[in-house]
Design an enzyme around this catalytic site. Sequence first.
Site: not given
Ligand code: KIV
Length: 273
Positions: A92, A191
């Site tokens: 991310d 989500e």
């Molecule tokens: O940060 C995370 O774990 C996510 C998932 C919930 C898709 O973005």
Amino acid sequence: MSTYTVEDPRKVTTRRLAEMKAKGEKIAMLTAYDYSMARLVDAAGMDVILVGDSASNVMAGNTTTLPITLDEMIGYAKSVTKGTTRALVVCDMPFGSYQGNPLEALGSAIRIMKESGAEAVKLEGGEEIIESVRRIISAGIPVMGHLGLTPQSINKFGTYAVRAREEAEALKLISDAKMLEEAGCFAIVLEKIPASLAERVSKELTIPTIGIGAGAGCDGQVLVLQDMLGINKGFSPKFLRRYADLATVIEDAIGNYITDVKSSDFPNESEQY
Ligand code: KIV
């Protein structure tokens, strides 16, 4: 004992995920944030490991995903890639590392790829961040999109409730998903949106959708590791299936250890030199 046997032992790539969607083969994705858990998740046969910014909550103890930094995400991702051989590792991009402008976004994505060894990045949003998505992809970095409930925008929406129930928001989500696909994203996380909407988006896109609280019509599913293992017992949304009660297992083990130390039962003769 795991009940799943990996049929295809080859390293998972973004191309492989596209093939899976084309064949109707579901994609399994789970988060991980450290070496030891990544090894277990990978060995179990996971297709994609997400180093989610949910690390902000479940690893760093923050109430939102906003405080986690790029350096922290790189640190978690570096540990995960060391423990992973088969799964595709996606990291991310944290809040503040890509919203400013496309060049800043590219710089953050390059740092993640160079310093952590992750194989792709994930960004939250659609039209608002599309130039950043294009810039990152133009540098050869695979991008996973993320639509619906986008936790980095919690202060804008003020709630973690189901998103896109209203037609206008649903239509924007469909248009954003198509825009992300056209920009070259290899997959999109959906989500907490109605299952019917997620199914429609999944059918209209050629790239895979990975759902969390978005129903069975998605091409794959993702959960947060601590939630599905029952480590984080305080979080129990409707969409979450718990596969273990590790909080109880860990509490019992630690309680027994303390008892054994206090009673001088540990270590015994065979546990010393
Ligand atoms: O940060 C995370 O774990 C996510 C998932 C919930 C898709 O973005």
